[in-house]
Design a protein around this motif. Structure first.
Motif, PDB file in Angstrom:
ATOM      1  N   HIS A 149       0.851  -0.764   0.022  1.00  0.00           N
ATOM      2  CA  HIS A 149      -0.476  -0.358  -0.062  1.00  0.00           C
ATOM      3  C   HIS A 149       0.583   1.003   0.244  1.00  0.00           C
ATOM      4  N   SER A 150       2.073   0.970   0.249  1.00  0.00           N
ATOM      5  CA  SER A 150       2.684   2.128   0.591  1.00  0.00           C
ATOM      6  C   SER A 150       3.121   3.070  -0.601  1.00  0.00           C
ATOM      7  N   VAL A 151       3.085   1.962  -2.005  1.00  0.00           N
ATOM      8  CA  VAL A 151       3.284   2.712  -3.368  1.00  0.00           C
ATOM      9  C   VAL A 151       2.577   3.825  -3.173  1.00  0.00           C
ATOM     10  N   HIS A 152       0.664   3.548  -2.886  1.00  0.00           N
ATOM     11  CA  HIS A 152       0.334   4.965  -3.623  1.00  0.00           C
ATOM     12  C   HIS A 152       0.145   5.820  -2.250  1.00  0.00           C
ATOM     13  N   HIS A 153       1.223   5.640  -1.277  1.00  0.00           N
ATOM     14  CA  HIS A 153       1.462   6.918  -0.307  1.00  0.00           C
ATOM     15  C   HIS A 153       2.386   7.609  -0.696  1.00  0.00           C
ATOM     16  N   SER A 154       3.628   7.037  -1.643  1.00  0.00           N
ATOM     17  CA  SER A 154       4.673   7.512  -2.179  1.00  0.00           C
ATOM     18  C   SER A 154       5.137   8.619  -2.953  1.00  0.00           C
ATOM     19  N   SER A 155       4.282   9.376  -3.326  1.00  0.00           N
ATOM     20  CA  SER A 155       4.027   9.875  -4.600  1.00  0.00           C
ATOM     21  C   SER A 155       4.335  11.766  -2.809  1.00  0.00           C
ATOM     22  N   GLU A 156       5.003  12.642  -3.459  1.00  0.00           N
ATOM     23  CA  GLU A 156       4.536  14.044  -1.804  1.00  0.00           C
ATOM     24  C   GLU A 156       4.474  14.788  -3.332  1.00  0.00           C
ATOM     25  N   TYR A 157       3.382  14.833  -4.277  1.00  0.00           N
ATOM     26  CA  TYR A 157       2.317  15.619  -4.474  1.00  0.00           C
ATOM     27  C   TYR A 157       0.848  14.369  -4.551  1.00  0.00           C
ATOM     28  N   TYR A 158      -0.165  15.651  -4.288  1.00  0.00           N
ATOM     29  CA  TYR A 158      -1.677  14.950  -4.091  1.00  0.00           C
ATOM     30  C   TYR A 158      -1.777  15.863  -4.790  1.00  0.00           C
ATOM     31  N   ASN A 159      -2.647  14.826  -6.398  1.00  0.00           N
ATOM     32  CA  ASN A 159      -3.612  15.396  -7.369  1.00  0.00           C
ATOM     33  C   ASN A 159      -4.015  13.863  -8.113  1.00  0.00           C
ATOM     34  N   ALA A 160      -4.432  14.353  -9.516  1.00  0.00           N
ATOM     35  CA  ALA A 160      -5.218  13.783 -10.235  1.00  0.00           C
ATOM     36  C   ALA A 160      -4.459  12.628  -9.928  1.00  0.00           C
ATOM     37  N   THR A 161      -2.935  12.358 -10.615  1.00  0.00           N
ATOM     38  CA  THR A 161      -2.628  11.455 -10.486  1.00  0.00           C
ATOM     39  C   THR A 161      -1.978  10.148 -10.107  1.00  0.00           C
ATOM     40  N   THR A 162      -2.027  10.630  -8.412  1.00  0.00           N
ATOM     41  CA  THR A 162      -1.940   9.888  -7.349  1.00  0.00           C
ATOM     42  C   THR A 162      -2.844   8.757  -7.235  1.00  0.00           C
ATOM     43  N   ALA A 163      -4.287   8.959  -7.288  1.00  0.00           N
ATOM     44  CA  ALA A 163      -4.537   8.165  -7.257  1.00  0.00           C
ATOM     45  C   ALA A 163      -4.828   6.701  -7.913  1.00  0.00           C
ATOM     46  N   LEU A 164      -4.431   7.445  -9.075  1.00  0.00           N
ATOM     47  CA  LEU A 164      -3.446   6.231 -10.214  1.00  0.00           C
ATOM     48  C   LEU A 164      -2.263   5.376  -9.339  1.00  0.00           C
ATOM     49  N   ARG A 165      -1.345   5.852  -8.809  1.00  0.00           N
ATOM     50  CA  ARG A 165      -1.012   4.972  -8.531  1.00  0.00           C
ATOM     51  C   ARG A 165      -0.900   4.465  -7.416  1.00  0.00           C
ATOM     52  N   GLN A 166      -1.139   3.342  -7.891  1.00  0.00           N
ATOM     53  CA  GLN A 166      -1.611   2.087  -7.690  1.00  0.00           C
ATOM     54  C   GLN A 166      -0.501   0.821  -7.191  1.00  0.00           C
ATOM     55  N   SER A 167      -0.471  -0.143  -6.319  1.00  0.00           N
ATOM     56  CA  SER A 167       0.519  -0.787  -6.018  1.00  0.00           C
ATOM     57  C   SER A 167       0.111  -2.508  -6.776  1.00  0.00           C
ATOM     58  N   LEU A 168       1.158  -3.610  -7.188  1.00  0.00           N
ATOM     59  CA  LEU A 168       1.178  -4.456  -8.165  1.00  0.00           C
ATOM     60  C   LEU A 168       0.841  -5.486  -6.763  1.00  0.00           C
ATOM     61  N   VAL A 169       1.157  -5.321  -5.778  1.00  0.00           N
ATOM     62  CA  VAL A 169       1.620  -6.027  -4.657  1.00  0.00           C
ATOM     63  C   VAL A 169      -0.033  -6.280  -4.036  1.00  0.00           C
ATOM     64  N   GLN A 170      -0.734  -5.053  -3.675  1.00  0.00           N
ATOM     65  CA  GLN A 170      -1.599  -4.734  -3.467  1.00  0.00           C
ATOM     66  C   GLN A 170      -2.695  -5.630  -3.923  1.00  0.00           C
ATOM     67  N   THR A 171      -2.314  -5.423  -5.315  1.00  0.00           N
ATOM     68  CA  THR A 171      -3.866  -6.213  -6.258  1.00  0.00           C
ATOM     69  C   THR A 171      -3.504  -7.658  -5.793  1.00  0.00           C
ATOM     70  N   TYR A 172      -2.874  -8.707  -5.156  1.00  0.00           N
ATOM     71  CA  TYR A 172      -2.306 -10.093  -4.675  1.00  0.00           C
ATOM     72  C   TYR A 172      -2.604  -9.987  -3.049  1.00  0.00           C
ATOM     73  N   THR A 173      -2.923  -9.228  -2.491  1.00  0.00           N
ATOM     74  CA  THR A 173      -2.692  -9.656  -0.851  1.00  0.00           C
ATOM     75  C   THR A 173      -4.737  -9.425  -1.087  1.00  0.00           C
ATOM     76  N   SER A 174      -4.876  -8.024  -1.285  1.00  0.00           N
ATOM     77  CA  SER A 174      -6.474  -7.962  -0.595  1.00  0.00           C
ATOM     78  C   SER A 174      -7.472  -8.749  -1.049  1.00  0.00           C
ATOM     79  N   PHE A 175      -7.311 -10.132  -2.039  1.00  0.00           N
ATOM     80  CA  PHE A 175      -8.533 -10.811  -2.150  1.00  0.00           C
ATOM     81  C   PHE A 175      -9.006 -11.101  -0.741  1.00  0.00           C
TER      82      PHE A 175
END
Length: 465
Positions: A149-175
């Motif tokens: 999940h830290s991937v999504h929080h790793s940007s030092e900016y907060y804009n619409a593209t930050t929403a698209l900063r998604q984690s590869l690993v999280q996809t296969y753990t959140s299930f």
């Protein structure tokens, strides 16, 4: 597309949907709402860019210089975010959809027949809301989940593209957190609401929207989610809600954005949110962005004594170490100096290289978007996977330039020469059957990357001399 269809599509971005229009008998009937929303993603990104372009004479787009009001968008960070999102989407071509496979298995073999729901109702939405919220909290309070999940929080900016900063690993753990829903809710309804939940969380990633009055007490808003993305001590592990924020208020995990005069009484009490990780990753390399925290966990395992403590390194909070509570100590979170805000990671590149990176990232984005939209349906799987690998290599290469690595230009030169020779081979060897226009297009690609190679080679020579 009719006006009604456009309105329905826009409504899905805010969870405004018709129960009848979003009820399906099978998972296969469920539209790819997230993919279909791509035009809205693009629209909101450009709308936000335009807003900051004209607001305060574009100060929000200027290089960050220690002022809270500046540094809303940077090209390098935007590429890091969009690249991360693309990698997450492309992962399905290698690993499949573990989430839906596991969900279908539980539904088919273990569902509780007497109360199973296969149509839209309040409980379908609420169940998805709870599973997302539970995982989100675990993703902040369990180190191995935070690594994704830290991937999504790793940007030092907060804009619409930050929403698209998604984690590869999280996809296969959140299930794992969704499987209890499969006892009651059909795969079709889960597929609908997991997408709508994700779409709702796109628009709240912005600094352009102020506090929203009484809505702040009920739904997740840009203001509430700004706090969630903050590295200020008062922001840590707050505002977990995906669509609703009311439960954070009930369970004590809510924090207001400390802005004057809406929340705090005096200007001196104001504390703007500083975005990003408490220990910034300082790179745009997509591999480091996606996997960097796993390296940290590995290092901690080596230096932490005792088998029990090693277990805690993995399954306690990311701030845990021997001698502190499970989630760590808030006092160990680095303070944010209000008079001298943290400098954002933004290496300076000559303008010509910025134009070069923008041009090549545009090419990469067009290819990636075409593949994700329709290309994968007509290409053999090995070709789809090959394009994905080339996409990743391109992102890594451009990141080396943006990180101003000494070898960055040489890495990029290797990439451009590789694509040039490959395109020449495809166009001229006759090994692949092509129409006249396909061949001409391939030669244009070859010419483009040949010119790029000359540009890079000349600059390497000049810098070397």
């Amino acid at each position: 597309m009719t006006a009604i269809k456009v309105a329905e599509s826009l409504g899905r971005m805010f969870y405004f949907v018709s129960p009848k229009a979003t009820t399906f008998n099978t998972e296969q009937e469920v539209p790819p709402y997230v993919s279909d929303a791509t035009p809205w993603f693009v629209f909101f990104v450009f709308a936000e860019l335009l807003y900051f372009t004209f607001k305060d004479k574009g100060r929000g787009l200027k290089r960050h210089d220690g002022q809270w009001s500046q540094g809303k968008y940077r090209m390098n960070d935007m590429i890091g975010s969009l690249g991360s999102g693309s990698i997450q989407q492309m992962s399905r071509f290698f690993l499949g959809s573990l989430q839906m496979v596991s969900y279908n298995y539980v539904w088919n073999h273990f569902r509780i027949q007497s109360i199973a729901f296969d149509t839209y109702n309040f409980w379908t939405w609420f169940g998805c809301f709870l599973s997302v919220g539970n995982f989100h909290r675990a993703a902040h309070e369990v180190n191995i989940f935070w690594a994704g999940h830290s991937v999504h929080h790793s940007s030092e900016y907060y804009n619409a593209t930050t929403a698209l900063r998604q984690s590869l690993v999280q996809t296969y753990t959140s299930f794992i957190f969704n499987l209890p829903l499969a006892l009651v809710f059909s795969p079709a309804m889960f597929a609908v609401h997991t997408q709508l939940n994700l779409l709702f969380q796109f628009w709240i990633h912005t600094e352009a929207v102020p506090r929203l009055g009484w809505l702040e007490y009920i739904i997740n808003t840009p203001s509430a989610h700004r706090v969630h993305h903050g590295r200020n001590p008062y922001c840590i592990d707050k505002n977990y809600g995906g669509t609703l924020i009311i439960f954070d208020r009930i369970f004590g995990t809510y924090a207001d954005e400390r802005i004057y005069p809406a929340v705090v009484a005096t200007k001196e009490e104001e504390e703007p949110v500083s975005f990003g990780l408490t220990h910034p990753i300082n790179t745009f390399d997509p591999v480091v962005i996606q996997l960097g925290h796993f390296q940290h966990i590995w290092n901690m395992l080596w230096i932490t004594p005792g088998l029990v403590n090693k277990f805690k390194v993995v399954f306690y909070g990311p701030g845990w170490h021997p001698g502190v509570p499970r989630t760590g100590l808030l006092s160990e979170i680095p303070d944010v100096d209000l008079k001298n805000p943290p400098k954002k990671y933004d290496p300076v590149l000559p303008t010509k290289f910025n134009y070069y990176i923008a041009f090549h990232f545009t090419i990469v984005t067009i290819v990636g978007s075409a593949l994700l939209a329709e290309g994968y349906k007509i290409l053999p799987m090995w070709q789809t996977q090959s394009i994905c690998i080339a996409f990743l290599v391109s992102l890594i290469s451009l990141a080396k330039m943006m990180d101003v690595k000494a070898y960055g230009l040489k890495v990029e030169l290797t990439r451009t020469l590789g694509i040039f020779f490959l395109a020449e081979f495809v166009a001229r060897s006759g090994y692949y059957e092509q129409t006249y226009w396909e061949r001409r297009g391939t030669l244009v690609v070859a010419d483009t990357f040949f010119v790029s190679s000359l540009f890079l080679g000349w600059n390497i020579y000049k810098l070397g001399s």
